[in-house]
Design an enzyme around this catalytic site. Structure first.
Site: not given
Length: 265
Positions: A10-11, A42-43, A73-75, A151, A183-185
């Site tokens: 992921d980012s 990344y978004g 990561c969806n982005t 984050e 979003c995975t966050h």
């Protein structure tokens, strides 16, 4: 790590929400996780840059022996999944917002989709709505700032609550009855989101479905690990101490991160 791990990236640390679903379903599997923290989020980045970073990270995971790679990561999935599948020799599993189950679950056909601006701008999202919208009213909700909270390990508290109340206003006014965490966050913010949206609103994400897909792919390839306790290893392009501290909080057990310079690979 003694065997071939499941590679996850992921980012940042958000993809740990997917990794924990994989760990719950496949406890004997080693997991090699890469947080591209130096480039997170990344978004807001150009598609070409996201694609370039994704290739660098995935090549590193495969170089470390990954038998399957999860783009958690969806982005990154929206920007790079087709490219990765074209050039990577192991199966690559991506993410997409859980719109199909959300529409099925919605009683009034009013679904909010929380995601990064890049995910919502992508053609993959338009195709998802076209294929699975099924007549429901879909309310895309860009959520700048949420990734940054996670984050920092901030998944609750006044700052998170204030940000969420401001962001969620449009889908609250739209009276959605189902919310997609695109979003995975965001699953790490599920409790706070649920509290603000209220008990009548269902919240769905893709983590468990992706874990089941990993299980299916490993079974087809005959590469499922069936005994022992899997090892979790955490790599990052950012500050190892800072990433390890936040990841340990989200993973709910101590983790030590290793900083990796992808440019040297």
């Amino acid at each position: 790590m003694t065997g071939q791990p499941i590679g996850v990236f992921d980012s940042g640390v958000g993809g740990l929400s997917v990794a924990r679903e994989i760990r719950a379903l496949l406890p004997a599997e080693d997991i090699l996780y890469f947080a591209d923290t130096a480039y997170c989020p990344y978004g807001g980045r150009p598609v070409d840059e996201i694609r370039e970073r994704s290739l660098l990270v995935v090549n590193r995971l495969v170089g470390e022996g990954a038998k399957v790679v999860v783009v958690a990561c969806n982005t990154a999935s929206a920007a790079a999944l087709e490219t990765l599948r074209a050039v990577i020799d192991v199966p690559v599993i991506g993410m997409e917002p859980a719109l199909k189950p959300a529409v099925t679950k919605s009683l009034r056909g009013r679904v909010g989709v929380m995601a990064t601006p890049a995910t919502l701008r992508a053609e993959r999202f338009d195709r998802l709505v076209e294929h699975y919208g099924n007549g429901a009213e879909i309310f895309p909700l860009p959520c700048p700032g949420l990734v940054e909270h996670v984050e920092l390990g901030e998944v609750d508290g006044d700052g998170v609550e204030e940000t969420l109340k401001e962001l969620l206003g449009p889908i609250m006014r739209a009276e959605v009855d189902t919310v997609v965490l695109g979003c995975t966050h965001y699953p790490f913010l599920r409790a706070a989101i649920s509290r603000i949206m209220g008990p009548g609103v269902s919240i769905v994400d893709s983590g468990a479905a992706v874990a089941r897909q990993v299980q299916r792919v490993l079974a087809v390839n005959g590469t499922v690990s069936v005994s022992g306790d899997g090892i979790f290893r955490l790599l990052t392009s950012g500050n190892a101490e800072a990433v390890g501290k936040v990841a340990s909080r989200l993973w709910t057990e101590p983790l030590t991160a290793e900083t990796v310079d992808l440019a040297s690979v």
